[in-house]
Scaffold this motif. Structure first.
Motif, PDB file in Angstrom:
ATOM      1  N   UNK A  87     122.714 -39.819  -7.801  1.00 20.78           N
ATOM      2  CA  UNK A  87     123.851 -38.934  -7.523  1.00 20.78           C
ATOM      3  C   UNK A  87     123.299 -37.583  -7.086  1.00 20.78           C
ATOM      4  N   UNK A  88     123.287 -37.373  -5.776  1.00 25.43           N
ATOM      5  CA  UNK A  88     122.727 -36.142  -5.221  1.00 25.43           C
ATOM      6  C   UNK A  88     123.688 -35.562  -4.186  1.00 25.43           C
ATOM      7  N   UNK A  89     123.536 -34.274  -3.888  1.00 25.98           N
ATOM      8  CA  UNK A  89     124.347 -33.675  -2.822  1.00 25.98           C
ATOM      9  C   UNK A  89     124.013 -34.320  -1.481  1.00 25.98           C
ATOM     10  N   UNK A  90     124.842 -34.113  -0.477  1.00 25.44           N
ATOM     11  CA  UNK A  90     124.598 -34.712   0.842  1.00 25.44           C
ATOM     12  C   UNK A  90     123.214 -34.356   1.385  1.00 25.44           C
ATOM     13  N   UNK A  91     122.590 -35.325   2.052  1.00 23.66           N
ATOM     14  CA  UNK A  91     121.275 -35.109   2.645  1.00 23.66           C
ATOM     15  C   UNK A  91     121.435 -34.259   3.904  1.00 23.66           C
ATOM     16  N   UNK A  92     120.796 -33.094   3.907  1.00 22.64           N
ATOM     17  CA  UNK A  92     120.973 -32.187   5.029  1.00 22.64           C
ATOM     18  C   UNK A  92     119.656 -31.847   5.733  1.00 22.64           C
ATOM     19  N   UNK A  93     118.520 -32.276   5.168  1.00 18.79           N
ATOM     20  CA  UNK A  93     117.262 -31.970   5.853  1.00 18.79           C
ATOM     21  C   UNK A  93     116.170 -32.936   5.417  1.00 18.79           C
ATOM     22  N   UNK A  94     115.309 -33.289   6.388  1.00 21.34           N
ATOM     23  CA  UNK A  94     114.101 -34.054   6.110  1.00 21.34           C
ATOM     24  C   UNK A  94     112.940 -33.323   6.758  1.00 21.34           C
ATOM     25  N   UNK A  95     111.904 -33.050   5.986  1.00 17.36           N
ATOM     26  CA  UNK A  95     110.700 -32.419   6.510  1.00 17.36           C
ATOM     27  C   UNK A  95     109.573 -33.446   6.447  1.00 17.36           C
ATOM     28  N   UNK A  96     109.195 -33.957   7.619  1.00 19.45           N
ATOM     29  CA  UNK A  96     108.135 -34.972   7.710  1.00 19.45           C
ATOM     30  C   UNK A  96     106.798 -34.268   7.774  1.00 19.45           C
ATOM     31  N   UNK A  97     106.263 -33.944   6.614  1.00 22.82           N
ATOM     32  CA  UNK A  97     105.073 -33.106   6.513  1.00 22.82           C
ATOM     33  C   UNK A  97     103.794 -33.882   6.208  1.00 22.82           C
ATOM     34  N   UNK A  98     103.892 -34.977   5.461  1.00 20.78           N
ATOM     35  CA  UNK A  98     102.689 -35.688   5.009  1.00 20.78           C
ATOM     36  C   UNK A  98     101.849 -36.157   6.201  1.00 20.78           C
ATOM     37  N   UNK A  99     100.547 -36.144   6.029  1.00 20.59           N
ATOM     38  CA  UNK A  99      99.667 -36.610   7.090  1.00 20.59           C
ATOM     39  C   UNK A  99      98.255 -36.802   6.591  1.00 20.59           C
ATOM     40  N   UNK A 100      97.504 -37.664   7.269  1.00 19.34           N
ATOM     41  CA  UNK A 100      96.117 -37.906   6.898  1.00 19.34           C
ATOM     42  C   UNK A 100      95.250 -37.903   8.150  1.00 19.34           C
ATOM     43  N   UNK A 101      93.968 -37.665   7.929  1.00 18.97           N
ATOM     44  CA  UNK A 101      92.977 -37.767   8.999  1.00 18.97           C
ATOM     45  C   UNK A 101      91.752 -38.459   8.416  1.00 18.97           C
ATOM     46  N   UNK A 102      91.401 -39.604   8.961  1.00 20.23           N
ATOM     47  CA  UNK A 102      90.281 -40.393   8.463  1.00 20.23           C
ATOM     48  C   UNK A 102      89.123 -40.333   9.448  1.00 20.23           C
ATOM     49  N   UNK A 103      87.984 -39.833   8.992  1.00 20.68           N
ATOM     50  CA  UNK A 103      86.845 -39.695   9.901  1.00 20.68           C
ATOM     51  C   UNK A 103      85.624 -40.491   9.456  1.00 20.68           C
ATOM     52  N   UNK A 104      85.716 -41.138   8.297  1.00 21.42           N
ATOM     53  CA  UNK A 104      84.542 -41.848   7.775  1.00 21.42           C
ATOM     54  C   UNK A 104      84.661 -43.363   7.889  1.00 21.42           C
ATOM     55  N   UNK A 105      85.858 -43.871   8.175  1.00 19.25           N
ATOM     56  CA  UNK A 105      86.045 -45.315   8.214  1.00 19.25           C
ATOM     57  C   UNK A 105      87.389 -45.628   8.866  1.00 19.25           C
ATOM     58  N   UNK A 106      87.568 -46.876   9.237  1.00 21.22           N
ATOM     59  CA  UNK A 106      88.867 -47.352   9.709  1.00 21.22           C
ATOM     60  C   UNK A 106      89.543 -48.091   8.570  1.00 21.22           C
ATOM     61  N   UNK A 107      90.718 -47.611   8.188  1.00 20.49           N
ATOM     62  CA  UNK A 107      91.477 -48.236   7.117  1.00 20.49           C
ATOM     63  C   UNK A 107      92.816 -48.709   7.674  1.00 20.49           C
ATOM     64  N   UNK A 108      93.447 -49.604   6.921  1.00 20.07           N
ATOM     65  CA  UNK A 108      94.713 -50.173   7.370  1.00 20.07           C
ATOM     66  C   UNK A 108      95.765 -50.043   6.273  1.00 20.07           C
ATOM     67  N   UNK A 109      97.005 -49.937   6.695  1.00 17.91           N
ATOM     68  CA  UNK A 109      98.100 -49.843   5.741  1.00 17.91           C
ATOM     69  C   UNK A 109      98.360 -51.196   5.100  1.00 17.91           C
ATOM     70  N   UNK A 110      99.253 -51.201   4.145  1.00 21.25           N
ATOM     71  CA  UNK A 110      99.645 -52.435   3.457  1.00 21.25           C
ATOM     72  C   UNK A 110     100.173 -53.469   4.443  1.00 21.25           C
TER      73      UNK A 110
END
Length: 319
Positions: A87-110
């Motif tokens: 139970x939350x107030x109306x959604x009025x903003x999304x900030x897409x801030x998360x990020x990564x940078x991989x320089x030592x290996x190639x990894x894969x998501x789930x």
């Protein structure tokens, strides 16, 4: 001390346990605008610690944490389900801030996607598409990008190499070569280009539907006071700094100042209706020429929807 008022609107900030996202959340908490602030990140213990610290520092009570792993489509979908059941107030903003940078290996998501592209672009793409139906009128979405998306910015980073989305999701690079660090940095700069292509394309599609939801991109600039470079060894960090032009180092910014600038895109009423723009800190500027390529943006959008297996109901903006 602020009064404990009931929140009347909600903002979700990804990756806000420290650095830029944390400072953005702090600025919103101190704004006096009665937001329900959701800190969304994969490490729940760090999320809970960030929430406790923010409440203690700002004396603002309407802050909560939720688990969200952008490297897992299942986690993104579960996050949305959990959000909808609360139970939350109306959604009025999304900030897409998360990020990564991989320089030592190639990894894969789930789900088998290359990690940098998977987290920085696909995870946020899925999150935003699933939450769009819940967003109230005149809501705002911000994608945090970077000046490294622009070959003309002279950042010392490899230029982005945009290919079809599927090629970015499933790269065929030789991961055992001695140049994996450069490959990883190139994947990062390309993902930051994708953030802007995605922001502009979403803005165009929403405008075609006569929606009042705004979508913009944000460049915080080089910040050395964050944990973003945690994947870098000491030697890799030294090599990175050595490649950065002195002019860029001299103009390095701090996460608190940029967190306030990022929060402004959500808080400032003078920006209501501003959409499809790119902000360098507080200033609206032009992004790279390539970022305005509508053909690439369309391919990225439609291929991303296909990669993520969005259902017809979920993919309302895929036309």
């Amino acid at each position: 001390m602020q009064n404990s008022t009931k929140a009347n609107k909600t903002v979700i900030i990804t990756g806000a346990t420290s650095g830029l996202g944390y400072s953005c959340a702090e600025a919103i908490a101190r704004s006096g605008q009665d937001w329900q602030i959701i800190i969304a990140s994969r490490n729940l213990s760090k999320v809970e610690e960030a929430v406790r610290t923010l409440i203690a520092e700002t004396k603002y009570p309407n802050i909560e944490g939720m688990s969200l792993d952008l490297a897992s489509t299942a986690s993104v979908r579960q996050f949305v389900k959990n959000f909808l059941t609360g139970e939350r107030p109306p959604l009025q903003a999304i900030v897409c801030n998360a990020g990564i940078s991989l320089v030592s290996d190639t990894l894969y998501t789930e789900d088998g996607f290359e990690m940098t592209f998977g987290v920085n672009h696909l995870g946020h793409f899925l999150l935003v598409n699933l939450l769009l139906p819940q967003m109230s009128d005149r809501s705002g979405i911000v994608f945090v990008s970077s000046s490294v998306h622009d070959p003309d910015a002279n950042t010392g980073m490899p230029h982005p190499q945009y290919q079809a989305a599927k090629a970015l999701a499933f790269p065929t690079d030789d991961d055992n070569n001695a140049n994996i660090g450069n490959t990883g940095r190139e994947r990062y700069t390309t993902s930051k280009l994708c953030n802007i292509l995605c922001a502009y394309e979403l803005s165009r599609r929403l405008q075609k539907q006569q929606s009042n939801i705004t979508v913009n991109a944000f460049n915080p600039g080089l910040m050395l006071d964050t944990k973003f470079y945690r994947d870098c060894s000491e030697s890799e960090m030294s090599a990175f700094v050595a490649n950065v032009p002195q002019s860029i180092m001299d103009s390095a910014r701090d996460s608190k100042t940029m967190g306030n600038a990022l929060a402004r895109l959500i808080l400032d009423p003078s920006l209501n209706g501003t959409t499809g723009k790119y902000f360098d800190g507080l200033e609206e500027v032009r992004s790279s020429d390539e970022s305005y390529d509508e053909k690439k943006a369309t391919e990225l959008w439609e291929s991303s929807a296909e990669l993520l297996k969005l259902s017809p109901k979920e993919a309302t903006l895929v036309q």
